[in-house]
Design a protein around this motif. Structure first.
Motif, PDB file in Angstrom:
ATOM      1  N   ASN A  74     -59.452  31.648 -14.317  1.00 39.06           N
ATOM      2  CA  ASN A  74     -57.998  31.786 -14.337  1.00 39.06           C
ATOM      3  C   ASN A  74     -57.391  30.813 -14.406  1.00 39.06           C
ATOM      4  OD1 ASN A  74     -55.402  32.472 -12.642  1.00 39.06           O
ATOM      5  ND2 ASN A  74     -56.298  34.592 -13.469  1.00 39.06           N
ATOM      6  N   SER A  75     -58.484  30.309 -13.344  1.00 38.67           N
ATOM      7  CA  SER A  75     -56.925  28.905 -12.789  1.00 38.67           C
ATOM      8  C   SER A  75     -56.849  27.585 -14.085  1.00 38.67           C
ATOM      9  CB  SER A  75     -58.065  27.945 -11.582  1.00 38.67           C
ATOM     10  OG  SER A  75     -58.699  27.845 -11.503  1.00 38.67           O
TER      11      SER A  75
ATOM     12  N   ALA B 257     -57.678  28.884 -17.004  1.00 44.36           N
ATOM     13  CA  ALA B 257     -56.598  29.834 -18.848  1.00 44.36           C
ATOM     14  C   ALA B 257     -55.462  28.883 -18.106  1.00 44.36           C
ATOM     15  CB  ALA B 257     -56.922  30.622 -18.899  1.00 44.36           C
ATOM     16  N   ASN B 258     -54.908  29.470 -16.870  1.00 47.22           N
ATOM     17  CA  ASN B 258     -53.682  28.628 -16.683  1.00 47.22           C
ATOM     18  C   ASN B 258     -53.584  27.289 -16.801  1.00 47.22           C
ATOM     19  OD1 ASN B 258     -52.440  30.879 -15.939  1.00 47.22           O
ATOM     20  ND2 ASN B 258     -52.810  31.146 -14.270  1.00 47.22           N
TER      21      ASN B 258
ATOM     22  N   LEU C 167     -52.649  27.076 -20.428  1.00 50.55           N
ATOM     23  CA  LEU C 167     -51.541  27.117 -21.394  1.00 50.55           C
ATOM     24  C   LEU C 167     -50.018  26.479 -20.440  1.00 50.55           C
ATOM     25  CD1 LEU C 167     -52.263  30.913 -20.613  1.00 50.55           C
ATOM     26  CD2 LEU C 167     -51.616  30.115 -22.585  1.00 50.55           C
ATOM     27  N   ALA C 168     -50.368  25.805 -19.473  1.00 56.73           N
ATOM     28  CA  ALA C 168     -49.465  24.964 -19.081  1.00 56.73           C
ATOM     29  C   ALA C 168     -48.719  23.933 -19.624  1.00 56.73           C
ATOM     30  CB  ALA C 168     -49.541  25.197 -17.184  1.00 56.73           C
TER      31      ALA C 168
ATOM     32  N   GLY D 199     -49.965  23.288 -22.931  1.00 51.58           N
ATOM     33  CA  GLY D 199     -49.513  24.147 -24.096  1.00 51.58           C
ATOM     34  C   GLY D 199     -50.283  24.719 -25.258  1.00 51.58           C
TER      35      GLY D 199
ATOM     36  N   GLY E 157     -53.231  25.663  -1.187  1.00 49.15           N
ATOM     37  CA  GLY E 157     -52.497  26.728  -1.414  1.00 49.15           C
ATOM     38  C   GLY E 157     -51.480  26.229  -2.608  1.00 49.15           C
ATOM     39  N   SER E 158     -50.606  25.567  -2.647  1.00 47.78           N
ATOM     40  CA  SER E 158     -49.349  25.158  -2.630  1.00 47.78           C
ATOM     41  C   SER E 158     -49.643  24.031  -4.020  1.00 47.78           C
ATOM     42  CB  SER E 158     -48.654  24.757  -1.816  1.00 47.78           C
ATOM     43  OG  SER E 158     -48.684  23.951  -0.669  1.00 47.78           O
TER      44      SER E 158
ATOM     45  N   MET F 201     -50.286  25.388  -7.081  1.00 52.97           N
ATOM     46  CA  MET F 201     -49.093  26.436  -7.888  1.00 52.97           C
ATOM     47  C   MET F 201     -48.892  24.879  -9.257  1.00 52.97           C
ATOM     48  SD  MET F 201     -45.870  28.222  -5.579  1.00 52.97           S
ATOM     49  CE  MET F 201     -45.255  26.790  -5.352  1.00 52.97           C
TER      50      MET F 201
ATOM     51  N   LEU G 178     -49.617  23.482 -11.629  1.00 51.04           N
ATOM     52  CA  LEU G 178     -49.234  24.923 -13.096  1.00 51.04           C
ATOM     53  C   LEU G 178     -48.278  23.815 -13.268  1.00 51.04           C
ATOM     54  CD1 LEU G 178     -51.488  28.049 -12.344  1.00 51.04           C
ATOM     55  CD2 LEU G 178     -52.445  25.419 -13.689  1.00 51.04           C
ATOM     56  N   ASP G 179     -47.472  24.087 -12.500  1.00 53.58           N
ATOM     57  CA  ASP G 179     -46.055  23.341 -12.726  1.00 53.58           C
ATOM     58  C   ASP G 179     -45.552  22.114 -13.388  1.00 53.58           C
ATOM     59  OD1 ASP G 179     -45.266  26.180 -11.549  1.00 53.58           O
ATOM     60  OD2 ASP G 179     -43.887  25.638  -9.947  1.00 53.58           O
TER      61      ASP G 179
ATOM     62  N   TYR H 166     -47.123  21.847 -16.507  1.00 50.25           N
ATOM     63  CA  TYR H 166     -45.816  22.752 -17.261  1.00 50.25           C
ATOM     64  C   TYR H 166     -44.255  22.194 -17.744  1.00 50.25           C
ATOM     65  CZ  TYR H 166     -42.853  26.221 -19.218  1.00 50.25           C
ATOM     66  OH  TYR H 166     -41.799  27.166 -19.604  1.00 50.25           O
TER      67      TYR H 166
ATOM     68  N   MET I 105     -50.839  31.776  -0.805  1.00 45.69           N
ATOM     69  CA  MET I 105     -51.024  30.774  -0.998  1.00 45.69           C
ATOM     70  C   MET I 105     -50.709  30.311   0.528  1.00 45.69           C
ATOM     71  SD  MET I 105     -47.452  28.084  -2.853  1.00 45.69           S
ATOM     72  CE  MET I 105     -46.313  28.822  -1.238  1.00 45.69           C
TER      73      MET I 105
ATOM     74  N   LEU J 283     -53.940  29.945   2.053  1.00 48.18           N
ATOM     75  CA  LEU J 283     -54.641  28.337   2.320  1.00 48.18           C
ATOM     76  C   LEU J 283     -53.771  27.389   3.332  1.00 48.18           C
ATOM     77  CD1 LEU J 283     -55.311  29.177  -1.224  1.00 48.18           C
ATOM     78  CD2 LEU J 283     -57.144  29.206   0.403  1.00 48.18           C
ATOM     79  N   ASP J 284     -52.552  27.153   3.262  1.00 48.39           N
ATOM     80  CA  ASP J 284     -52.174  25.865   3.444  1.00 48.39           C
ATOM     81  C   ASP J 284     -52.194  25.437   4.487  1.00 48.39           C
ATOM     82  OD1 ASP J 284     -51.344  24.978   0.894  1.00 48.39           O
ATOM     83  OD2 ASP J 284     -49.412  25.977   0.859  1.00 48.39           O
TER      84      ASP J 284
ATOM     85  N   VAL K 175     -61.326  37.081 -16.369  1.00 44.65           N
ATOM     86  CA  VAL K 175     -59.751  35.820 -16.156  1.00 44.65           C
ATOM     87  C   VAL K 175     -58.843  36.772 -14.391  1.00 44.65           C
ATOM     88  CG1 VAL K 175     -58.216  34.747 -16.681  1.00 44.65           C
ATOM     89  CG2 VAL K 175     -60.524  35.629 -17.849  1.00 44.65           C
TER      90      VAL K 175
ATOM     91  N   ARG L 186     -46.602  31.804 -20.858  1.00 45.74           N
ATOM     92  CA  ARG L 186     -47.914  31.137 -20.059  1.00 45.74           C
ATOM     93  C   ARG L 186     -48.584  31.132 -18.766  1.00 45.74           C
ATOM     94  NH1 ARG L 186     -46.616  26.008 -21.628  1.00 45.74           N
ATOM     95  NH2 ARG L 186     -45.308  26.216 -23.766  1.00 45.74           N
TER      96      ARG L 186
ATOM     97  N   THR M 267     -51.522  32.992 -17.071  1.00 46.04           N
ATOM     98  CA  THR M 267     -52.870  33.855 -18.000  1.00 46.04           C
ATOM     99  C   THR M 267     -53.425  35.998 -17.576  1.00 46.04           C
ATOM    100  OG1 THR M 267     -54.940  34.367 -19.072  1.00 46.04           O
ATOM    101  CG2 THR M 267     -54.156  33.172 -16.576  1.00 46.04           C
TER     102      THR M 267
ATOM    103  N   ALA N 278     -40.230  27.086 -10.776  1.00 43.47           N
ATOM    104  CA  ALA N 278     -39.787  26.148 -11.755  1.00 43.47           C
ATOM    105  C   ALA N 278     -41.227  25.913 -12.913  1.00 43.47           C
ATOM    106  CB  ALA N 278     -40.663  25.118 -10.721  1.00 43.47           C
ATOM    107  N   GLY N 279     -42.475  26.842 -13.108  1.00 38.17           N
ATOM    108  CA  GLY N 279     -42.842  26.863 -14.141  1.00 38.17           C
ATOM    109  C   GLY N 279     -43.700  27.796 -13.748  1.00 38.17           C
ATOM    110  N   PRO N 280     -45.214  28.302 -14.488  1.00 38.83           N
ATOM    111  CA  PRO N 280     -45.847  29.093 -14.938  1.00 38.83           C
ATOM    112  C   PRO N 280     -47.045  29.648 -13.321  1.00 38.83           C
ATOM    113  CG  PRO N 280     -46.515  27.318 -16.172  1.00 38.83           C
ATOM    114  CD  PRO N 280     -45.495  26.710 -16.098  1.00 38.83           C
ATOM    115  N   GLY N 281     -47.422  28.213 -12.393  1.00 40.87           N
ATOM    116  CA  GLY N 281     -47.590  28.388 -11.662  1.00 40.87           C
ATOM    117  C   GLY N 281     -47.100  29.703 -10.397  1.00 40.87           C
TER     118      GLY N 281
END
Lengths: 263, 263, 263
Positions: free
Chosen positions: A29-30, A32-33, A36-37, A39, A238-239, A242, A245-246, A249, B242, B245-246, C26, C190, C192, C235-238
């Motif tokens: 998952n991570s 694939a993301n 995608l992020a 491009g 955790g953050s 996230m 990916l942002d 992107y 999220m 985890l933090d 996934v 964007r 998955t 702010a993005g796909p994440g």
């Protein structure tokens, strides 16, 4: 230099290359993301019934042995052989090689199919060089970066692959070509699979850029910078995942120019 | 008490124990991340070709049957047998036992390999006690907490394992030793695999602390408190995952002392 | 209309139906989380040893071929046959059909077991219609929405299934019944597996609502609106992925009424 890296990223975004991943369950998952992020267009598949058909239409192949088992290794071998035959660039991530004889055999067998690039941490590169008959003798059980760079150089001679050793500093090595990348953040080690994510991004850059040394180098700069941007925004791992990916992107030339630390 | 729990967490962080997980596809990423966040070092693997080699070098083994199939159950059995033989502590998560005959057989077979700990929800513990021949007769179809505690006590007698029953209140039971933990938050039930995450953390604490009762008790306090901290910061289950985890990463003694609710 | 959709979501939340997912690696985590966020109760399983037992107790079945291999296809077929036999509604997500002969055969074989609904993107619906012998001839290699709607109409005639084609605009088609949904946000492409998430939510609505056309239509309105709420906060796909789960969890009638865009 900055223009070269920026142009590579723009190529990935413009071409949105298909990247076939035969990878581990943890990061499907991570990664694939992340693809995608940045491009690209990921496909995850692993059945011997179809991987050769998919290699024929993909821009690059990513092979990651993290959660290997015999049916998966069989598919990895078919796909790698097909990629070598048709000239599709592919990258090998020998996760955990050195930990078991099974991993050593699987990784060495795959490395024989001429990957354009191999990415691992220092101990993996040392182990793969050993399993491929290219290691220095008498390596310390505590992995030293210097030893892994020497092993990487021997591995690149033995396989013809660009070798990327990632860690606090990332190294990209091919013959006399060497780059060191100092971007990244220590908290990235607390997020599972960011090494695998680096490998997946190398796949995207291989598909768009073709030159394997440039592809590895540029992909590692991009994830290193995106990772440090993410870590600065994060309250923990955790953050960080996230924000990474942002940041991939939203990655822009100004951030690249301001943050890049290489030699 | 607080010092004991805090010292256990510090041991996990100081030792960064290797924890081998043979676990389900759904939670591989999230439990690897939880183990990293708490300070442990996860490995995910499942091939019969290598699980025994990995048990030999790991600090603890986590076996979770959530998405079981015959090749995985075979690897779980090899790993559990090896762990029992070499004295590596291991924890069993009998996900969904009671739902199918196949799960009942697999879970009972694994429970025979002397796990240091078993963690499940009330209905799973009742079902496993039944499948292991330790259940009370005529259990209501509506699972009552009292019935599951009675079943847990019988299961601990039958297997020699510490049994943790998690839910609104978590219970840890071993012979005459009993603890109830009132931390946590109802929104945690809307995030997939937080029970599996608790089991994975028990694995990390088993590796660092060794005493199985303390390991289960302390791990459940830590995830309960981290979960309630995360839920208070969250706008829903997505952000809860999220923040969890933090919160595990940033867990400190002051938060522990202020929030702990046990008897 | 708004009341109908709102009542369907309330039914899902009130009944918390069990939804059995035989799905790809996934999206296992993200679709389980989406099902929990919307109020359903997911199970992920795939072993031929137990899928029929699980179909017998589940409210709906989701079959997604994204990372297919022979043992999984065997389980999908057993589960689909059982679902058809006992009247459990099920939804097929033919991920990647058209990309390989293996996917074409697997998807067409599954479609023969009378799914209540099929969801795919335009090229998948075109390919499945072709593989099921229902396609128009001479389809352009560039997939046009009009062509996919025509193919969807033929597919629904051939299979008796409601067909949902998702993209910039989503279409739900069954005989003369047609709906177009204009909610959603381009950034969703964007992340998955949001198509797979839509399919999983259709499963939850099938279990709670029963009428397959309403289930598909209402589920796609809900994810479309939740996705655009999430994208506006992201702010993005994440962060989009995280906010999507929070938005599904917090989905309220006022947001539905204000944002719905259908014809």
């Amino acid at each position: 230099m900055i223009d070269d890296i920026w142009n590579s990223l723009r190529e990935v975004r413009a071409k949105a290359p298909l990247v076939l991943n035969i990878t581990n369950y943890v990061v499907m998952n991570s990664t694939a993301n992340a693809l995608l992020a940045v491009g690209a267009s990921p496909i995850m598949a692993h059945s011997t019934e179809e991987v050769e058909d998919l290699v024929a239409v993909t821009g690059a192949l990513v092979v990651n042995i993290g959660t290997l088992s015999p049916p998966w290794v069989a598919a990895m071998r078919l796909a790698a052989r097909k990629a070598a035959a048709v000239g599709t660039p592919w990258v090998l991530d020998p996760v955990g090689v050195g930990a078991t004889a099974y991993r050593n055999g699987a990784a060495a067998g795959l490395a024989a199919f001429h990957p354009a690039a191999v990415r691992g941490n220092a101990s993996e590169i040392l182990a793969l060089a050993g399993a491929s008959g290219a290691a220095t003798k008498g390596v310390d059980s505590t992995v030293r970066t210097e030893a892994s760079i020497e092993a990487a150089a021997k591995l690149t001679d033995a396989t013809g692959s660009v070798v990327a050793v990632t860690g606090r500093t990332d190294y990209v090595i091919f013959g006399d070509l060497r780059r060191a990348i100092h971007n990244g953040h220590p908290m990235m080690a607390r997020v599972t699979g960011l090494g695998c994510t680096a490998t997946a991004l190398i796949g995207a850059f291989l598909a768009a850029v073709r030159d394997p040394f440039e592809a590895c180098f540029h992909a590692l700069v991009v994830i290193g910078i995106a990772g440090e941007v993410a870590a600065e925004r994060a309250a923990g791992p955790g953050s960080l995942q996230m924000h990474l990916l942002d940041a991939l992107y939203a990655f822009d030339r100004e951030t690249l120019a301001r943050r890049i630390r290489i030699d």
